[in-house]
Design an enzyme around this catalytic site. Structure first.
Site, PDB file in Angstrom:
ATOM      1  N   SER A   9       0.865  -1.177   0.000  1.00 21.56           N
ATOM      2  CA  SER A   9       0.000   0.000   0.000  1.00 21.56           C
ATOM      3  C   SER A   9       0.905   1.232   0.000  1.00 21.56           C
ATOM      4  O   SER A   9       1.819   1.335   0.817  1.00 21.56           O
ATOM      5  CB  SER A   9      -0.846   0.014   1.282  1.00 21.56           C
ATOM      6  OG  SER A   9      -1.100   1.361   1.662  1.00 21.56           O
ATOM      7  N   HIS A  34      -1.604  -1.772  -4.212  1.00 23.83           N
ATOM      8  CA  HIS A  34      -2.847  -1.588  -3.447  1.00 23.83           C
ATOM      9  C   HIS A  34      -3.000  -0.084  -3.221  1.00 23.83           C
ATOM     10  O   HIS A  34      -2.248   0.516  -2.454  1.00 23.83           O
ATOM     11  CB  HIS A  34      -2.728  -2.331  -2.109  1.00 23.83           C
ATOM     12  CG  HIS A  34      -3.900  -2.187  -1.198  1.00 23.83           C
ATOM     13  ND1 HIS A  34      -5.016  -2.997  -1.278  1.00 23.83           N
ATOM     14  CD2 HIS A  34      -4.113  -1.319  -0.173  1.00 23.83           C
ATOM     15  CE1 HIS A  34      -5.876  -2.634  -0.326  1.00 23.83           C
ATOM     16  NE2 HIS A  34      -5.359  -1.633   0.371  1.00 23.83           N
ATOM     17  N   ASP A  36      -4.915   2.989  -1.879  1.00 21.05           N
ATOM     18  CA  ASP A  36      -5.928   3.308  -0.859  1.00 21.05           C
ATOM     19  C   ASP A  36      -6.639   4.604  -1.190  1.00 21.05           C
ATOM     20  O   ASP A  36      -6.056   5.685  -1.091  1.00 21.05           O
ATOM     21  CB  ASP A  36      -5.265   3.421   0.524  1.00 21.05           C
ATOM     22  CG  ASP A  36      -4.912   2.064   1.099  1.00 21.05           C
ATOM     23  OD1 ASP A  36      -3.763   1.873   1.538  1.00 21.05           O
ATOM     24  OD2 ASP A  36      -5.791   1.180   1.098  1.00 21.05           O
ATOM     25  N   MET A  38      -9.517   7.194  -0.239  1.00 20.82           N
ATOM     26  CA  MET A  38     -10.327   7.580   0.920  1.00 20.82           C
ATOM     27  C   MET A  38     -11.049   8.898   0.627  1.00 20.82           C
ATOM     28  O   MET A  38     -10.451   9.826   0.074  1.00 20.82           O
ATOM     29  CB  MET A  38      -9.430   7.778   2.159  1.00 20.82           C
ATOM     30  CG  MET A  38      -8.649   6.530   2.544  1.00 20.82           C
ATOM     31  SD  MET A  38      -7.631   6.860   4.015  1.00 20.82           S
ATOM     32  CE  MET A  38      -6.685   5.339   4.066  1.00 20.82           C
ATOM     33  N   HIS A  68      -8.496   0.254  -3.252  1.00 20.70           N
ATOM     34  CA  HIS A  68      -9.226  -0.062  -2.020  1.00 20.70           C
ATOM     35  C   HIS A  68     -10.101   1.143  -1.724  1.00 20.70           C
ATOM     36  O   HIS A  68      -9.624   2.163  -1.224  1.00 20.70           O
ATOM     37  CB  HIS A  68      -8.230  -0.328  -0.885  1.00 20.70           C
ATOM     38  CG  HIS A  68      -8.915  -0.595   0.428  1.00 20.70           C
ATOM     39  ND1 HIS A  68      -8.208  -0.644   1.610  1.00 20.70           N
ATOM     40  CD2 HIS A  68     -10.205  -0.826   0.756  1.00 20.70           C
ATOM     41  CE1 HIS A  68      -9.038  -0.886   2.598  1.00 20.70           C
ATOM     42  NE2 HIS A  68     -10.269  -0.997   2.099  1.00 20.70           N
ATOM     43  N   MET A  70     -12.274   3.170   0.150  1.00 26.66           N
ATOM     44  CA  MET A  70     -12.821   3.512   1.463  1.00 26.66           C
ATOM     45  C   MET A  70     -13.662   4.774   1.290  1.00 26.66           C
ATOM     46  O   MET A  70     -13.264   5.890   1.653  1.00 26.66           O
ATOM     47  CB  MET A  70     -11.680   3.709   2.471  1.00 26.66           C
ATOM     48  CG  MET A  70     -11.009   2.375   2.808  1.00 26.66           C
ATOM     49  SD  MET A  70      -9.414   2.533   3.617  1.00 26.66           S
ATOM     50  CE  MET A  70      -8.384   2.726   2.173  1.00 26.66           C
ATOM     51  N   MET A 139     -10.025  -6.585   6.793  1.00 28.65           N
ATOM     52  CA  MET A 139      -9.249  -5.496   7.396  1.00 28.65           C
ATOM     53  C   MET A 139      -8.714  -5.953   8.742  1.00 28.65           C
ATOM     54  O   MET A 139      -9.470  -6.471   9.571  1.00 28.65           O
ATOM     55  CB  MET A 139     -10.111  -4.238   7.587  1.00 28.65           C
ATOM     56  CG  MET A 139     -10.497  -3.515   6.298  1.00 28.65           C
ATOM     57  SD  MET A 139      -9.081  -3.026   5.302  1.00 28.65           S
ATOM     58  CE  MET A 139      -8.298  -1.820   6.374  1.00 28.65           C
ATOM     59  N   PHE A 145      -6.027   4.812   8.223  1.00 33.69           N
ATOM     60  CA  PHE A 145      -4.642   5.236   8.408  1.00 33.69           C
ATOM     61  C   PHE A 145      -3.674   4.055   8.305  1.00 33.69           C
ATOM     62  O   PHE A 145      -4.011   2.940   8.686  1.00 33.69           O
ATOM     63  CB  PHE A 145      -4.467   5.913   9.788  1.00 33.69           C
ATOM     64  CG  PHE A 145      -5.325   7.127   9.948  1.00 33.69           C
ATOM     65  CD1 PHE A 145      -6.609   7.013  10.474  1.00 33.69           C
ATOM     66  CD2 PHE A 145      -4.892   8.379   9.497  1.00 33.69           C
ATOM     67  CE1 PHE A 145      -7.442   8.125  10.579  1.00 33.69           C
ATOM     68  CE2 PHE A 145      -5.708   9.498   9.601  1.00 33.69           C
ATOM     69  CZ  PHE A 145      -6.987   9.371  10.144  1.00 33.69           C
ATOM     70  N   GLY A 147       0.146   2.379   9.403  1.00 31.94           N
ATOM     71  CA  GLY A 147       0.979   2.392  10.598  1.00 31.94           C
ATOM     72  C   GLY A 147       0.287   1.997  11.887  1.00 31.94           C
ATOM     73  O   GLY A 147       0.821   2.200  12.981  1.00 31.94           O
ATOM     74  N   ASP A 173      -5.228  -6.777   5.219  1.00 31.27           N
ATOM     75  CA  ASP A 173      -4.787  -5.407   4.988  1.00 31.27           C
ATOM     76  C   ASP A 173      -4.806  -4.615   6.293  1.00 31.27           C
ATOM     77  O   ASP A 173      -5.860  -4.384   6.871  1.00 31.27           O
ATOM     78  CB  ASP A 173      -5.737  -4.744   3.969  1.00 31.27           C
ATOM     79  CG  ASP A 173      -5.373  -3.300   3.688  1.00 31.27           C
ATOM     80  OD1 ASP A 173      -6.226  -2.581   3.128  1.00 31.27           O
ATOM     81  OD2 ASP A 173      -4.246  -2.886   4.026  1.00 31.27           O
ATOM     82  N   GLY A 175      -1.416  -3.288   9.110  1.00 34.72           N
ATOM     83  CA  GLY A 175      -0.448  -3.699  10.130  1.00 34.72           C
ATOM     84  C   GLY A 175       0.272  -4.988   9.804  1.00 34.72           C
ATOM     85  O   GLY A 175       0.800  -5.659  10.689  1.00 34.72           O
TER      86      GLY A 175
HETATM   87  C1  DX5 Z   1      -5.776   1.500   5.922  1.00 40.27           C
HETATM   88  C2  DX5 Z   1      -5.424   0.998   4.516  1.00 40.27           C
HETATM   89  C3  DX5 Z   1      -4.294   0.011   4.538  1.00 40.27           C
HETATM   90  C4  DX5 Z   1      -3.037   0.600   5.156  1.00 40.27           C
HETATM   91  C5  DX5 Z   1      -1.955  -0.451   5.217  1.00 40.27           C
HETATM   92  O1  DX5 Z   1      -7.034   2.133   5.874  1.00 40.27           O
HETATM   93  O2  DX5 Z   1      -6.529   0.365   3.915  1.00 40.27           O
HETATM   94  O3  DX5 Z   1      -4.037  -0.429   3.192  1.00 40.27           O
HETATM   95  O4  DX5 Z   1      -2.582   1.675   4.373  1.00 40.27           O
HETATM   96  O5  DX5 Z   1      -0.825   0.182   5.773  1.00 40.27           O
HETATM   97  P1  DX5 Z   1      -0.096  -0.488   7.045  1.00 40.27           P
HETATM   98  O6  DX5 Z   1       0.504  -1.773   6.514  1.00 40.27           O
HETATM   99  O7  DX5 Z   1       0.935   0.533   7.423  1.00 40.27           O
HETATM  100  O8  DX5 Z   1      -1.144  -0.724   8.071  1.00 40.27           O
HETATM  101 ZN    ZN Z   2      -6.053  -0.698   2.067  1.00 37.04          ZN
END
Ligand code: DX5
Ligand code: ZN
Length: 217
Positions: A9, A34, A36, A38, A68, A70, A139, A145, A147, A173, A175
């Site tokens: 990501s 991937h 993201d 939002m 992805h 969101m 998820m 976010f 991290g 997906d 952490g």
């Molecule tokens: C969170 C995203 C994830 C995230 C993954 O809303 O959908 O894809 O960026 O990043 P890490 O691996 O740092 O959690």
């Molecule tokens: Zn994601």
């Protein structure tokens, strides 16, 4: 036999250098990207939309892009993302009253269907939609976010899916990295999204190799 795919990501990458960062990740062995997306409504954060994806696609013509989504209205962005030549459009169960309709529109637009659930959503809500999707996203953080800490208690959802649908593509997906890939592998995930653990590492190539090996062994 399902192979393991690693899809970093780029959320926590240097977004002012999205193209270079993406090219570097692919050179380091990423199988797909991937992306993201939002909208600041479905999640309390904003990133980018189809204009950015379209520009990235113009520079990276032949890599699997998964967006992805969101977003609160997943239907609204299907055509623009298909126009941006996105390969897979992954939306959230929680964002629509009509999952089958969104799945159908994604397919009609020529993209693969990804269907995801947030941590608080039980996995059995997906039972009647599995055959409409090419991939299920579980998820392992609250979306919004990068991290955040990996949620180990999401693994029973992956186990349940893998035991009932041996051929299903299951993505985790949030952490995910070398320290948390083992439970994902044991549970049966075969598509691994990793953001911070890859982006912020000194050796992204090694990190992705280690994770792929763990899942495939
Ligand atoms: C969170 C995203 C994830 C995230 C993954 O809303 O959908 O894809 O960026 O990043 P890490 O691996 O740092 O959690
Ligand atoms: Zn994601």
């Amino acid at each position: 036999q399902l192979t393991c795919k690693i899809g970093p990501s780029i959320l926590n990458a240097d977004l002012s250098n999205l193209h270079e960062e993406s090219v570097r990740l692919l050179a380091d062995g990423a199988d797909y990207l991937h992306l993201d997306v939002m909208d600041g409504h479905f999640v309390p954060n904003m990133t980018f939309g189809h204009p950015v994806v379209k520009c990235l696609r113009a520079k990276i013509p032949d890599v699997f892009f998964e967006t992805h989504m969101m977003v609160s209205n997943p239907e609204q962005w299907i055509t623009p993302m298909a126009d941006a030549k996105v390969n897979q459009y992954t939306f959230h169960f929680e964002a629509t009253e009509n999952v089958p309709l969104v799945c159908r529109k994604i397919r009609e637009a020529g993209m693969k269907v990804g269907l995801g659930i947030k941590p608080k959503t039980p996995v059995d809500v997906l039972e009647k939609y599995i055959d409409l999707a090419d991939m299920i996203l579980i998820m392992t953080v609250e979306p919004g976010f990068g991290g955040q800490s990996f949620m180990y208690d999401m693994m029973p959802k992956v186990k349940w899916l893998r035991s009932n649908y041996p051929e299903l593509n299951i993505e985790v997906d949030g952490g995910v990295g070398p320290e948390t890939i083992h439970p994902c592998a044991e549970a049966g995930a075969n598509m691994i999204v990793s953001g911070t653990a890859v982006i912020k590492s000194k050796d992204p190539k090694q990190v992705m190799e280690d994770m792929r090996e763990t899942v495939e062994k």
